[in-house]
Scaffold this active site. Structure first.
Site, PDB file in Angstrom:
ATOM      1  N   GLU B  49       0.857  -1.172   0.000  1.00 17.04           N
ATOM      2  CA  GLU B  49       0.000   0.000   0.000  1.00 17.04           C
ATOM      3  C   GLU B  49       0.900   1.230   0.000  1.00 17.04           C
ATOM      4  O   GLU B  49       1.828   1.327   0.792  1.00 17.04           O
ATOM      5  CB  GLU B  49      -0.850  -0.046   1.274  1.00 17.04           C
ATOM      6  CG  GLU B  49      -1.980   0.943   1.314  1.00 17.04           C
ATOM      7  CD  GLU B  49      -2.779   0.789   2.602  1.00 17.04           C
ATOM      8  OE1 GLU B  49      -3.149  -0.348   2.958  1.00 17.04           O
ATOM      9  OE2 GLU B  49      -2.998   1.808   3.265  1.00 17.04           O
ATOM     10  N   ASP B  60      -5.651  10.106   9.765  1.00 14.02           N
ATOM     11  CA  ASP B  60      -4.351   9.588  10.173  1.00 14.02           C
ATOM     12  C   ASP B  60      -3.868  10.142  11.505  1.00 14.02           C
ATOM     13  O   ASP B  60      -4.093  11.304  11.828  1.00 14.02           O
ATOM     14  CB  ASP B  60      -3.311   9.880   9.087  1.00 14.02           C
ATOM     15  CG  ASP B  60      -3.514   8.971   7.883  1.00 14.02           C
ATOM     16  OD1 ASP B  60      -3.541   7.747   8.084  1.00 14.02           O
ATOM     17  OD2 ASP B  60      -3.675   9.482   6.760  1.00 14.02           O
TER      18      ASP B  60
END
Lengths: 412, 267
Positions: B49, B60
């Site tokens: 990824e 995040d």
């Protein structure tokens, strides 16, 4: 003359006040661009808000607190000395700086915390720039006895010390946000991160008419009291509609609150004033409509300051409340269809207006409405004396005296 | 069959789960990212990824936020990330690459142009964090037209009723965000996974990958017991920041070994 027909999608053709559509969009703007973790909550919030709106007891509750706690209606003040000084159109101030906590922000906080209570939420979070929304949120949390966490950019914590202390006194926990430039955008990022991590019990009181649907519509609805009062107050004072309404724009909640009730009154010119910072061509400003382009940030599609790669740029304004690289999606739509004119005012022009207002009217305005006033100073002298301008004086300037002193070369 | 589907089919026949490590592109520079991609593929990564840096990564945690800032300071852009993919593909035509990022850089690039260029460069799948199913029509048709797998995020808050709606049009695998929170903070327990994964399994035939909070070979093995892939991100970024590429690759090998030795829970 106005380009109403474009981009109206499902919005009713005979009114500009019926948006957003079923997907939370105003034309191509708005929407719900959030992570899947939050999406079920956003939908739950929308359902809860629709139910509350349909319940007369909810509006009655809001009206009670606005009248007896906030002190509404706020005055509509004929600024006679300023009018004479500028020598043109008649100038009225909608005095939302007289509200409890000193700005329009509390109108929205009352609405949202009453909704949070209806939804059984037990913890409140919010972001703040200038600290006005943070103070208003901390205030209603104290009033209803709910724990409150306020995210505030570390730079703003530094330049808005009085408000930081007020929030602490009110019992709020302040989290200084150091990521990015440490201003409103970063505070909003961290508030959303908190929300994702605490979805079960937490209600996020967004302070401006932006974010994922239903926030832009909900915040607007709670702020519309500004324009609705203005309408009947001016009717009482002058027996007619204003010719022009002017308000400052960061995210745009005070402006949409003033403008929205006038959207279908085609004779009323509506002017939003963005912060030009050091100048529109300086690269240091917060004029997302004048210098930005559409993109997605903080849950909605709207005009944003961004580079060619779609990275969000840091905004700049002397006013912490306008220091944001985006704008509420309804403003983006009103801009594109041409119903509202958007102009800009620099830091220096706002400082001049700040001083003029203080000395001619005995009112110390916040730096945010000082931007609106600076545009009034340009416009009023060009208009005949029988024209009427209403400007939203959306906050008082006590919080800004340190910033202003520094710029004027005083040491406090 | 797409590269991603091929990998999962192959692993199913071996009876083991996939390891999906994460690289934040351009953190701290382009060469490091290329070295990590090549090295991870050689050290047990089944799929990789690639994080596309964005100024405002709302889902995040602090570790990936900081990685994104370093990457942007190093000149990262979406175009630059596609350049890295293209270069990686010169030496590796087998390991699937999935881009994970936020919508605005894609909008700015132009959705159609991006889908075309990504597929050309050798990208296999897309994960767009702030594009829920309600807004997916912005990107899904173009992604499908160019053969890019459209990988959806499922969260603990996604109800059973909502699952089919979220999974509509998705392909490749399903990314289960195993905690309510941001990346690299909390970790889901074995009990959580034993409860949650079958719930998703009932709604889809796609392989299920688990991310957010998977840090150790033991945790990866736990994930592999219930799900089809473990995604590991923050801990590798942390390691890269504090040490060097070789140590990160050793960790990837250890995580792969953890997964290889995991035994499947009875379905």
């Amino acid at each position: 003359m106005l380009r109403y027909a474009e981009g109206m999608n499902e919005i009713l053709k005979n009114s500009l006040r019926s948006g957003p559509d079923g997907r939370g969009r105003f034309g191509e703007f708005g929407g719900r661009f959030v992570a899947e973790t939050l999406m079920p909550l956003i939908l739950e919030l929308e359902t809860a808000y629709e139910a509350a709106k349909a319940d007369p007891s909810f509006q009655a509750e809001i009206d009670y607190y606005l009248k007896h706690y906030v002190g509404r209606p706020s005055a509509l003040w004929f600024a006679e000395r300023l009018t004479r000084h500028l020598g043109g159109a008649k100038i009225y101030f909608k005095r939302d700086e007289l509200n409890h906590t000193g700005a329009h922000k509390i109108n929205n906080c009352i609405g949202q915390i009453l909704l949070a209570r209806r939804m059984g939420k037990t913890r409140i979070i919010a972001e703040t720039g200038a600290g006005q929304h943070g103070v208003a949120t901390a205030t209603v949390c104290a009033l209803f006895g709910l724990p409150c966490t306020i995210y505030m950019g570390a730079v703003d914590v530094e330049r808005q010390k009085p408000n930081v202390f007020r929030m602490k006194l009110l019992g709020a926990e302040i989290v200084p946000v150091k990521s990015g430039a440490g201003t409103l955008k970063d505070a909003m990022n961290d508030a959303m991160r908190d929300w994702v991590a605490n979805v079960q019990d937490t209600f996020y009181i967004i302070g401006t008419a932006a974010g994922p649907h239903p926030y832009p519509a909900m915040v607007r609805d709670f702020q519309c009291v500004i324009g609705e009062e203005t309408k009947w107050q001016l009717q009482e004072a002058e027996g007619r509609l204003p010719d022009i309404c002017i308000a400052a724009i960061g995210g745009g909640s005070n402006a949409i609150g003033l403008f929205h009730p006038f959207l279908d009154d085609a004779s009323v010119r509506l002017i939003g004033v963005e912060a030009a910072g050091h100048g529109l061509d300086s690269g240091e400003h917060a004029a997302s409509l004048s210098r930005g382009r559409p993109g997605v940030l903080h849950g909605n599609r709207t005009y944003l300051l961004q580079n060619e790669d779609g990275q969000i740029l840091e905004a700049h304004s002397i006013s912490a409340g306008l220091d944001y690289p985006g704008i509420g999606p309804e403003h983006s739509w009103l801009h594109d269809i041409g119903r509202v004119e958007y102009v800009s005012i620099t830091d220096d022009e706002a400082l001049t207006a700040f001083q003029l207002c203080t000395r001619t009217e005995g009112i110390i305005p916040a730096l945010e409405p000082a931007h609106a006033l600076a545009y009034v100073m340009k416009l009023a002298p060009t208009l005949p004396v029988d024209k009427i301008i209403v400007m939203n004086l959306c906050g008082r300037g006590d919080k800004d005296i340190f910033t202003v002193a520094e710029h004027l070369g005083f040491k406090l | 069959m797409s590269r991603i589907a091929g990998v999962f089919e192959n692993l199913r026949s071996q009876g083991r789960a996939a390891l999906i490590p994460f690289v934040e592109a351009f953190d701290p520079d382009r060469d490091t990212s290329l070295a990590l991609l090549t090295g991870m593929a050689a050290n047990g990564a089944d799929i990789i990824e690639i994080g596309v840096p964005f100024t405002d990564p709302m889902a995040d945690g602090p570790i990936i936020q900081a990685a994104g800032r370093r990457a942007l300071n190093a000149g990262a852009s979406l175009r630059g990330v596609l350049g890295i993919v293209r270069e990686f593909r010169h030496g590796n035509d087998k390991t699937p690459l999935v881009l994970m990022g936020y919508l605005n850089p894609i909008l700015s690039y132009g959705v159609a142009a991006f889908a075309h260029d990504a597929a050309q460069a050798g990208v296999d799948g897309l994960i767009v964090v702030d594009l829920p199913t309600e807004e997916a029509d912005l990107l899904l048709p173009e992604a499908a037209a160019h053969g890019l797998d459209f990988i959806r995020l499922i969260a603990p808050t996604t109800s059973d009723e909502r699952l089919p709606k979220v999974l509509a049009g998705s392909s490749g695998f399903v990314y289960y965000v195993s905690i309510t929170g941001i990346t690299g903070t909390r970790t889901a327990s074995a009990e959580d996974l034993a409860r949650d994964i079958p719930r998703i399994r009932r709604a889809t035939d796609l392989p299920i990958a688990v991310g957010f909070g998977v840090r150790t070979p033991e945790q990866a093995a736990t994930v592999a017991k219930y799900a089809d892939a473990a995604i590991v991100a923050s801990v590798l970024i942390e390691k890269l920041t504090n040490t060097n590429i070789a140590t990160v690759l050793a960790d990837v090998a250890a995580l792969a070994s953890g997964i290889h030795h995991a035994t499947k829970a009875a379905a």
